[in-house]
Write a protein that holds these residues in place. Structure first.
Motif, PDB file in Angstrom:
ATOM      1  N   GLY A  51      -3.645   1.061  -8.548  1.00  0.00           N
ATOM      2  CA  GLY A  51      -5.081   0.881  -8.717  1.00  0.00           C
ATOM      3  C   GLY A  51      -5.436   0.161  -9.999  1.00  0.00           C
ATOM      4  O   GLY A  51      -6.381  -0.624 -10.045  1.00  0.00           O
ATOM      5  N   GLU A  52      -4.656   0.394 -11.045  1.00  0.00           N
ATOM      6  CA  GLU A  52      -4.884  -0.260 -12.329  1.00  0.00           C
ATOM      7  C   GLU A  52      -4.296  -1.671 -12.368  1.00  0.00           C
ATOM      8  O   GLU A  52      -4.874  -2.563 -12.976  1.00  0.00           O
ATOM      9  N   ALA A  53      -3.139  -1.869 -11.731  1.00  0.00           N
ATOM     10  CA  ALA A  53      -2.395  -3.121 -11.880  1.00  0.00           C
ATOM     11  C   ALA A  53      -2.663  -4.151 -10.784  1.00  0.00           C
ATOM     12  O   ALA A  53      -2.402  -5.327 -10.971  1.00  0.00           O
ATOM     13  N   VAL A  54      -3.173  -3.706  -9.629  1.00  0.00           N
ATOM     14  CA  VAL A  54      -3.318  -4.587  -8.467  1.00  0.00           C
ATOM     15  C   VAL A  54      -4.770  -4.581  -8.003  1.00  0.00           C
ATOM     16  O   VAL A  54      -5.425  -3.548  -8.028  1.00  0.00           O
ATOM     17  N   GLY A  55      -5.249  -5.708  -7.567  1.00  0.00           N
ATOM     18  CA  GLY A  55      -6.636  -5.793  -7.116  1.00  0.00           C
ATOM     19  C   GLY A  55      -6.938  -4.949  -5.897  1.00  0.00           C
ATOM     20  O   GLY A  55      -7.874  -4.162  -5.878  1.00  0.00           O
ATOM     21  N   THR A  56      -6.123  -5.054  -4.844  1.00  0.00           N
ATOM     22  CA  THR A  56      -6.363  -4.355  -3.587  1.00  0.00           C
ATOM     23  C   THR A  56      -5.082  -3.695  -3.112  1.00  0.00           C
ATOM     24  O   THR A  56      -4.014  -4.309  -3.159  1.00  0.00           O
ATOM     25  N   VAL A  57      -5.188  -2.457  -2.640  1.00  0.00           N
ATOM     26  CA  VAL A  57      -4.047  -1.747  -2.059  1.00  0.00           C
ATOM     27  C   VAL A  57      -4.394  -1.441  -0.602  1.00  0.00           C
ATOM     28  O   VAL A  57      -5.392  -0.782  -0.327  1.00  0.00           O
ATOM     29  N   LEU A  58      -3.571  -1.967   0.314  1.00  0.00           N
ATOM     30  CA  LEU A  58      -3.746  -1.707   1.734  1.00  0.00           C
ATOM     31  C   LEU A  58      -2.704  -0.704   2.186  1.00  0.00           C
ATOM     32  O   LEU A  58      -1.511  -0.911   1.972  1.00  0.00           O
ATOM     33  N   ARG A  59      -3.144   0.379   2.807  1.00  0.00           N
ATOM     34  CA  ARG A  59      -2.253   1.422   3.334  1.00  0.00           C
ATOM     35  C   ARG A  59      -2.352   1.410   4.848  1.00  0.00           C
ATOM     36  O   ARG A  59      -3.455   1.419   5.391  1.00  0.00           O
ATOM     37  N   THR A  60      -1.207   1.418   5.525  1.00  0.00           N
ATOM     38  CA  THR A  60      -1.234   1.350   6.986  1.00  0.00           C
ATOM     39  C   THR A  60      -1.859   2.587   7.616  1.00  0.00           C
ATOM     40  O   THR A  60      -2.359   2.507   8.733  1.00  0.00           O
ATOM     41  N   ASP A  61      -1.873   3.721   6.909  1.00  0.00           N
ATOM     42  CA  ASP A  61      -2.545   4.899   7.457  1.00  0.00           C
ATOM     43  C   ASP A  61      -4.057   4.726   7.452  1.00  0.00           C
ATOM     44  O   ASP A  61      -4.767   5.422   8.162  1.00  0.00           O
ATOM     45  N   GLN A  62      -4.559   3.775   6.679  1.00  0.00           N
ATOM     46  CA  GLN A  62      -5.996   3.536   6.596  1.00  0.00           C
ATOM     47  C   GLN A  62      -6.438   2.285   7.357  1.00  0.00           C
ATOM     48  O   GLN A  62      -7.516   2.263   7.933  1.00  0.00           O
ATOM     49  N   VAL A  63      -5.613   1.228   7.342  1.00  0.00           N
ATOM     50  CA  VAL A  63      -6.018  -0.047   7.947  1.00  0.00           C
ATOM     51  C   VAL A  63      -5.197  -0.427   9.178  1.00  0.00           C
ATOM     52  O   VAL A  63      -5.442  -1.463   9.779  1.00  0.00           O
ATOM     53  N   GLY A  64      -4.232   0.403   9.563  1.00  0.00           N
ATOM     54  CA  GLY A  64      -3.370   0.047  10.691  1.00  0.00           C
ATOM     55  C   GLY A  64      -2.375  -1.031  10.280  1.00  0.00           C
ATOM     56  O   GLY A  64      -1.977  -1.105   9.125  1.00  0.00           O
ATOM     57  N   TRP A  65      -2.001  -1.874  11.245  1.00  0.00           N
ATOM     58  CA  TRP A  65      -1.011  -2.902  10.917  1.00  0.00           C
ATOM     59  C   TRP A  65      -1.579  -3.920   9.940  1.00  0.00           C
ATOM     60  O   TRP A  65      -2.796  -4.124   9.868  1.00  0.00           O
ATOM     61  N   VAL A  66      -0.675  -4.535   9.175  1.00  0.00           N
ATOM     62  CA  VAL A  66      -1.035  -5.577   8.214  1.00  0.00           C
ATOM     63  C   VAL A  66      -0.190  -6.800   8.548  1.00  0.00           C
ATOM     64  O   VAL A  66       1.020  -6.698   8.685  1.00  0.00           O
ATOM     65  N   SER A  67      -0.847  -7.940   8.687  1.00  0.00           N
ATOM     66  CA  SER A  67      -0.163  -9.190   9.008  1.00  0.00           C
ATOM     67  C   SER A  67      -0.382 -10.182   7.877  1.00  0.00           C
ATOM     68  O   SER A  67      -1.484 -10.298   7.343  1.00  0.00           O
ATOM     69  N   CYS A  68       0.674 -10.885   7.525  1.00  0.00           N
ATOM     70  CA  CYS A  68       0.619 -11.877   6.453  1.00  0.00           C
ATOM     71  C   CYS A  68       1.073 -13.218   7.029  1.00  0.00           C
ATOM     72  O   CYS A  68       2.182 -13.334   7.545  1.00  0.00           O
ATOM     73  N   LYS A  69       0.221 -14.227   6.946  1.00  0.00           N
ATOM     74  CA  LYS A  69       0.546 -15.561   7.445  1.00  0.00           C
ATOM     75  C   LYS A  69       0.506 -16.529   6.265  1.00  0.00           C
ATOM     76  O   LYS A  69      -0.516 -16.651   5.590  1.00  0.00           O
TER      77      LYS A  69
END
Length: 85
Positions: A51-69
């Motif tokens: 939370g201090e070092a990174v702008g956004t933290v995405l957790r799969t338990d909260q947002v489901g799958w995460v895809s990076c293109k």
């Protein structure tokens, strides 16, 4: 982007990694973690550090799958659900 190891367990981001985070300065971290898992992942200390070092933290338990293109110097991130704040 930083993919956090071992579901955000206490040992996934150590004091050495704290220095690495300061040097690399990722703007996004992704944690693959199951909802209400019995291990308590991700650990509170890890979430606090990220939370201090990174702008956004995405957790799969909260947002489901995460895809990076990746296309050249551009990265597009998609998620199954919208992150609620």
């Amino acid at each position: 982007m930083l993919v956090v190891g071992h579901h955000g367990s206490r040992g996934s981001v150590s004091a050495v990694s704290d220095r690495m985070l300061a040097r690399v300065r990722p703007r996004l971290a992704v944690i693959s973690v199951g909802e209400d898992n019995p291990f308590g992942h991700p650990h509170n200390e890890v979430m606090s550090l990220l939370g201090e070092a990174v702008g956004t933290v995405l957790r799969t338990d909260q947002v489901g799958w995460v895809s990076c293109k990746v296309n050249g110097n551009t990265m597009a991130i998609s998620t199954e659900r919208t992150l609620s704040r």
